[in-house]
Structure formats: structure tokens, C-alpha cells
Design a protein around this motif. Sequence first.
Motif, PDB file in Angstrom:
ATOM      1  N   ARG A 182       4.811  -6.040   0.435  1.00 54.11           N
ATOM      2  CA  ARG A 182       4.586  -6.655   1.748  1.00 54.11           C
ATOM      3  C   ARG A 182       4.431  -5.593   2.843  1.00 54.11           C
ATOM      4  NH1 ARG A 182       7.015  -8.582   6.401  1.00 54.11           N
ATOM      5  NH2 ARG A 182       8.984  -7.519   5.997  1.00 54.11           N
ATOM      6  N   ILE A 183       3.445  -5.766   3.694  1.00 58.35           N
ATOM      7  CA  ILE A 183       3.304  -4.886   4.861  1.00 58.35           C
ATOM      8  C   ILE A 183       4.397  -5.271   5.855  1.00 58.35           C
ATOM      9  CG2 ILE A 183       1.864  -4.238   6.829  1.00 58.35           C
ATOM     10  CD1 ILE A 183      -0.604  -4.691   5.063  1.00 58.35           C
ATOM     11  N   GLN A 184       5.292  -4.306   6.124  1.00 56.44           N
ATOM     12  CA  GLN A 184       6.404  -4.618   7.026  1.00 56.44           C
ATOM     13  C   GLN A 184       6.209  -4.007   8.408  1.00 56.44           C
ATOM     14  OE1 GLN A 184       9.722  -3.299   4.682  1.00 56.44           O
ATOM     15  NE2 GLN A 184       8.816  -1.302   4.249  1.00 56.44           N
ATOM     16  N   GLY A 185       5.047  -3.451   8.637  1.00 57.05           N
ATOM     17  CA  GLY A 185       4.711  -2.845   9.927  1.00 57.05           C
ATOM     18  C   GLY A 185       3.764  -1.686   9.691  1.00 57.05           C
ATOM     19  N   PHE A 186       3.594  -0.851  10.716  1.00 57.76           N
ATOM     20  CA  PHE A 186       2.674   0.277  10.603  1.00 57.76           C
ATOM     21  C   PHE A 186       3.332   1.552  11.113  1.00 57.76           C
ATOM     22  CE2 PHE A 186       0.005  -3.388  10.342  1.00 57.76           C
ATOM     23  CZ  PHE A 186      -1.031  -3.008   9.499  1.00 57.76           C
ATOM     24  N   LEU A 187       2.960   2.676  10.497  1.00 60.73           N
ATOM     25  CA  LEU A 187       3.361   3.990  10.993  1.00 60.73           C
ATOM     26  C   LEU A 187       2.339   4.389  12.056  1.00 60.73           C
ATOM     27  CD1 LEU A 187       4.147   5.794   7.584  1.00 60.73           C
ATOM     28  CD2 LEU A 187       5.648   4.341   8.978  1.00 60.73           C
ATOM     29  N   THR A 188       2.826   4.793  13.235  1.00 58.89           N
ATOM     30  CA  THR A 188       1.914   4.992  14.356  1.00 58.89           C
ATOM     31  C   THR A 188       1.630   6.472  14.653  1.00 58.89           C
ATOM     32  OG1 THR A 188       3.744   4.759  15.926  1.00 58.89           O
ATOM     33  CG2 THR A 188       2.488   2.768  15.406  1.00 58.89           C
ATOM     34  N   GLY A 189       1.994   7.357  13.735  1.00 64.68           N
ATOM     35  CA  GLY A 189       1.504   8.739  13.794  1.00 64.68           C
ATOM     36  C   GLY A 189       1.923   9.544  15.009  1.00 64.68           C
ATOM     37  N   GLY A 190       3.140   9.319  15.505  1.00 62.72           N
ATOM     38  CA  GLY A 190       3.605  10.117  16.639  1.00 62.72           C
ATOM     39  C   GLY A 190       3.174   9.572  17.988  1.00 62.72           C
ATOM     40  N   ARG A 191       2.555   8.389  17.994  1.00 65.32           N
ATOM     41  CA  ARG A 191       2.088   7.811  19.262  1.00 65.32           C
ATOM     42  C   ARG A 191       2.868   6.545  19.590  1.00 65.32           C
ATOM     43  NH1 ARG A 191      -4.171   8.429  20.572  1.00 65.32           N
ATOM     44  NH2 ARG A 191      -3.336   7.268  22.348  1.00 65.32           N
ATOM     45  N   ALA A 192       3.815   6.684  20.508  1.00 68.58           N
ATOM     46  CA  ALA A 192       4.630   5.524  20.909  1.00 68.58           C
ATOM     47  C   ALA A 192       3.764   4.463  21.594  1.00 68.58           C
ATOM     48  CB  ALA A 192       5.748   5.976  21.832  1.00 68.58           C
ATOM     49  N   ASP A 193       2.650   4.899  22.230  1.00 74.88           N
ATOM     50  CA  ASP A 193       1.815   3.921  22.948  1.00 74.88           C
ATOM     51  C   ASP A 193       1.130   2.928  22.012  1.00 74.88           C
ATOM     52  OD1 ASP A 193       0.161   5.926  21.890  1.00 74.88           O
ATOM     53  OD2 ASP A 193      -1.202   5.956  23.613  1.00 74.88           O
ATOM     54  N   LEU A 194       1.061   3.269  20.720  1.00 70.87           N
ATOM     55  CA  LEU A 194       0.441   2.346  19.753  1.00 70.87           C
ATOM     56  C   LEU A 194       1.368   1.184  19.391  1.00 70.87           C
ATOM     57  CD1 LEU A 194      -1.334   4.634  17.109  1.00 70.87           C
ATOM     58  CD2 LEU A 194      -2.327   2.588  18.124  1.00 70.87           C
ATOM     59  N   MET A 195       2.677   1.405  19.496  1.00 78.34           N
ATOM     60  CA  MET A 195       3.635   0.433  18.952  1.00 78.34           C
ATOM     61  C   MET A 195       3.550  -0.953  19.610  1.00 78.34           C
ATOM     62  SD  MET A 195       6.675   3.207  18.490  1.00 78.34           S
ATOM     63  CE  MET A 195       7.793   2.299  17.444  1.00 78.34           C
ATOM     64  N   ALA A 236      -0.397   1.614   6.894  1.00 75.44           N
ATOM     65  CA  ALA A 236       0.419   0.440   6.581  1.00 75.44           C
ATOM     66  C   ALA A 236       1.727   0.894   5.953  1.00 75.44           C
ATOM     67  CB  ALA A 236      -0.344  -0.486   5.637  1.00 75.44           C
ATOM     68  N   ASP A 237       2.825   0.344   6.463  1.00 74.62           N
ATOM     69  CA  ASP A 237       4.164   0.661   5.938  1.00 74.62           C
ATOM     70  C   ASP A 237       4.563  -0.522   5.054  1.00 74.62           C
ATOM     71  OD1 ASP A 237       6.761   1.479   5.509  1.00 74.62           O
ATOM     72  OD2 ASP A 237       7.461   0.904   7.506  1.00 74.62           O
ATOM     73  N   GLN A 238       4.544  -0.313   3.737  1.00 73.52           N
ATOM     74  CA  GLN A 238       4.733  -1.421   2.799  1.00 73.52           C
ATOM     75  C   GLN A 238       6.047  -1.317   2.040  1.00 73.52           C
ATOM     76  OE1 GLN A 238       0.202  -0.813   1.553  1.00 73.52           O
ATOM     77  NE2 GLN A 238       1.093  -2.558   0.492  1.00 73.52           N
ATOM     78  N   ASP A 255      -1.435  -5.651 -14.216  1.00 72.16           N
ATOM     79  CA  ASP A 255      -0.306  -6.593 -14.276  1.00 72.16           C
ATOM     80  C   ASP A 255       0.761  -6.315 -13.208  1.00 72.16           C
ATOM     81  OD1 ASP A 255      -0.233  -4.281 -16.179  1.00 72.16           O
ATOM     82  OD2 ASP A 255       1.886  -4.807 -16.197  1.00 72.16           O
ATOM     83  N   LYS A 256       0.727  -5.135 -12.570  1.00 70.17           N
ATOM     84  CA  LYS A 256       1.732  -4.793 -11.560  1.00 70.17           C
ATOM     85  C   LYS A 256       1.365  -5.340 -10.177  1.00 70.17           C
ATOM     86  CE  LYS A 256       3.608  -2.216 -14.770  1.00 70.17           C
ATOM     87  NZ  LYS A 256       2.483  -1.990 -15.680  1.00 70.17           N
ATOM     88  N   ALA A 257       0.119  -5.805 -10.015  1.00 70.15           N
ATOM     89  CA  ALA A 257      -0.325  -6.268  -8.695  1.00 70.15           C
ATOM     90  C   ALA A 257       0.248  -7.646  -8.389  1.00 70.15           C
ATOM     91  CB  ALA A 257      -1.854  -6.308  -8.642  1.00 70.15           C
ATOM     92  N   ASP A 258       0.591  -7.855  -7.136  1.00 69.75           N
ATOM     93  CA  ASP A 258       1.058  -9.153  -6.648  1.00 69.75           C
ATOM     94  C   ASP A 258      -0.099  -9.750  -5.839  1.00 69.75           C
ATOM     95  OD1 ASP A 258       2.151 -11.239  -5.173  1.00 69.75           O
ATOM     96  OD2 ASP A 258       4.013 -10.171  -4.698  1.00 69.75           O
ATOM     97  N   ALA A 259      -0.899 -10.597  -6.497  1.00 73.31           N
ATOM     98  CA  ALA A 259      -2.144 -11.086  -5.880  1.00 73.31           C
ATOM     99  C   ALA A 259      -1.864 -11.902  -4.617  1.00 73.31           C
ATOM    100  CB  ALA A 259      -2.937 -11.914  -6.887  1.00 73.31           C
ATOM    101  N   ARG A 260      -0.793 -12.685  -4.653  1.00 72.43           N
ATOM    102  CA  ARG A 260      -0.484 -13.529  -3.483  1.00 72.43           C
ATOM    103  C   ARG A 260      -0.148 -12.655  -2.275  1.00 72.43           C
ATOM    104  NH1 ARG A 260       3.910 -15.597  -0.982  1.00 72.43           N
ATOM    105  NH2 ARG A 260       3.574 -17.570   0.095  1.00 72.43           N
ATOM    106  N   GLN A 261       0.726 -11.666  -2.475  1.00 70.39           N
ATOM    107  CA  GLN A 261       1.108 -10.805  -1.352  1.00 70.39           C
ATOM    108  C   GLN A 261      -0.086  -9.983  -0.868  1.00 70.39           C
ATOM    109  OE1 GLN A 261       4.147 -10.832   0.367  1.00 70.39           O
ATOM    110  NE2 GLN A 261       2.819  -9.669   1.780  1.00 70.39           N
ATOM    111  N   LEU A 262      -0.945  -9.594  -1.802  1.00 71.74           N
ATOM    112  CA  LEU A 262      -2.135  -8.826  -1.411  1.00 71.74           C
ATOM    113  C   LEU A 262      -3.007  -9.647  -0.457  1.00 71.74           C
ATOM    114  CD1 LEU A 262      -3.904  -6.315  -1.669  1.00 71.74           C
ATOM    115  CD2 LEU A 262      -4.868  -7.285  -3.769  1.00 71.74           C
TER     116      LEU A 262
END
Length: 322
Positions: A182-195, A236-238, A255-262
Motif C-alpha cells: 500500500r502507498i502510505q504517502g510520498f517521500l518529498t526529497g528534502g522539500r517541505a513545500d511539497l508536503m 512513493a513510500d509503500q 504470485d507475490k503481486a497483490d493485484a487489488r492493492q496495485l
Amino acid sequence: MAAAAIEQRARVARALGIAWMSSRPHDLLYRHNAALGPKNDLVLVTLGREDAGRAVRLLRGGKRLELTAKIELESGLPRSAENVIGEIRGSDRPDEVVIVGAHLDSWDLGTGTLDNGCNVALVIDVARQMKRLGLAPRRTIRFALWNGEEQGLYGSLGYVKKHAAELDKHVMAASFDTGTGRIQGFLTGGRADLMPVVDEFLRPVAGLGPFTQVNFATPGTDHYDFMMEGVPSLMADQESATYGPNYHARSDTFDKADARQLKLNAAIAGAVTWGFANRDKALPRLSGTEVEAIVEKTDLKGLMQAFDLYDDYTAGRRGRRP
Ligand SMILES: [Zn+2]
């Protein structure tokens, strides 16, 4: 992360190579990441954990062991590979670009489902759904399937070099590269203005959250060269899910992929992409001085050193300099 120091000790000791003990159980083999990347000149092999454990017991018992390995490899440069890029042209700011990307190449021990076939499917699905719904973004959206990521992020680097004159008009570049957790948010690369901006764009898919943006700058994957050019970038922070245990391993299979979550992740990716493509104001590109401040004042410098990227930066070969 300990590999660089171990390789260094092996060089000093004039070792012919290194037999790594697999970090994973059940004789699982995977592709070991050499700290020096393509510049590595040591022979590296990974032994199944149980086999390596036995070798260690024998060595400690005073036995002399021999290792015979037949390694079939091709050498010689150059090699070439292609990125695959499609776009939906922007309706009123077509020269401004939002990039959503994932890498097409993979290691061939397994079939590369989690790293990174699944997120190639995600990028294609975002494009397909926008087309199907007849959506007309204000800015141009580029759907990028990068190549040569595993060797050193070369596909995205090639794009950044080729489009250097247009990077002021690149509004955001996002990468998806961590399986189907699951994508639980994003890494914003040192830029607080992106958050707060990403927070806002995720509101339409809030039911798939919760989401937390983390202001962390890492080489990680194909957002790297955009980040180093001062272009707003996201990774993407997963949740790890099945990704960690199967990373670069022969067990990275379908077989390791979760198609629904994808599919849910594709909705999340779509919401963020759409937000950047339509927001009135774009975030500014950072200057070389601002990029340098992120490199020197966060953990990024150490991570760049661990992946042998720092020298190229300081020498002006890669990234925006002051
Ligand atoms: Zn990957």
C-alpha cells in the motif's frame, strides 16, 4: 548498507572476490548490489544461506575449503537501451510537464514482478484510465517507463540530460518502485513545500489512506536525477509487504503481486498526477545552492556516497551545482 566497507576491506586484503552469505533463508539467491555499481571489479557471488553456514562451520573447525565457480558473463561496452514514453498533451499549458514513471528493466533471477513490472502496469493503468475517462489535463502528463535503472538510473538520467533546457518547465517527477504494498504517502526529497501540496491532492482518495508525507531525500530510484536538478520529485513510500523478502531475488515472481492493492495504488498515483497537472501555481525549481543545501544538510550525502553517486555530483557531472 555494510557492503561498501566490506568491499573496501577485501580490496585492501587483495582478495580475488567475495562470497557473500545470503541474508535470506531457504537457500534463496538474489542479486547482490555491489557498492561501486558498474565500477566494481571484484568477483562477487552469493551463496545460499544454509550452504554458507555450513562453510563457516567447516572453516571454524579448521578445514581448508575451495570454491570453484563457473560464472558466465558478457562484458564489453557500450550497451544501449530505450525508455518508453507516452504523453497526454496539456490543454492550456502544454509546455509544462508532469512525469509519472516506473522502470522497465529488472534483474533476471526471478521475473521482476515486484521490481518493477507491477509499477510499469500502474503507470500504464493511470494513462489508460485518464484516456478512457476523456480527461484533459491543463499541463502535459508524461508516462515514463525508464530503462537501465538497475545499473545506475541511466534511463531517467538520459532523459534529464536530453531535456536539460526544459527542466524549468518540469513541474513534478514521481517514481513508483517498491512492489505492490500500500502507498502510505510520498517521500518529498528534502522539500517541505511539497508536503501540504501532496496532502491536498490525496484528499479525493482519502479513503485509501491514511497518508503521511515524509520529507526524506534518497537516491532510491528514478526520481533521483530530477531531484538533483531541483525539479520537485516524489517517490512513493509503500508498505514493504512482499517486496523486502523478494528484493532482487529469484522469488520475485507474479504470485507475490497483490493485484487489488496495485489497482488502489494506481488510483492514488492518478490523484497525485492529476493534482500537479492542474494546480494553478507550480512549485519553483530549486537553484544549485538550494540543491546543495539538501545534499549537505540531510542524510542524502551519505546515501549518495553509499551508491557511488557523490563524486559525479561534486565533479559537476550529475545534478545542479551552485
Ligand atoms: Zn526497482
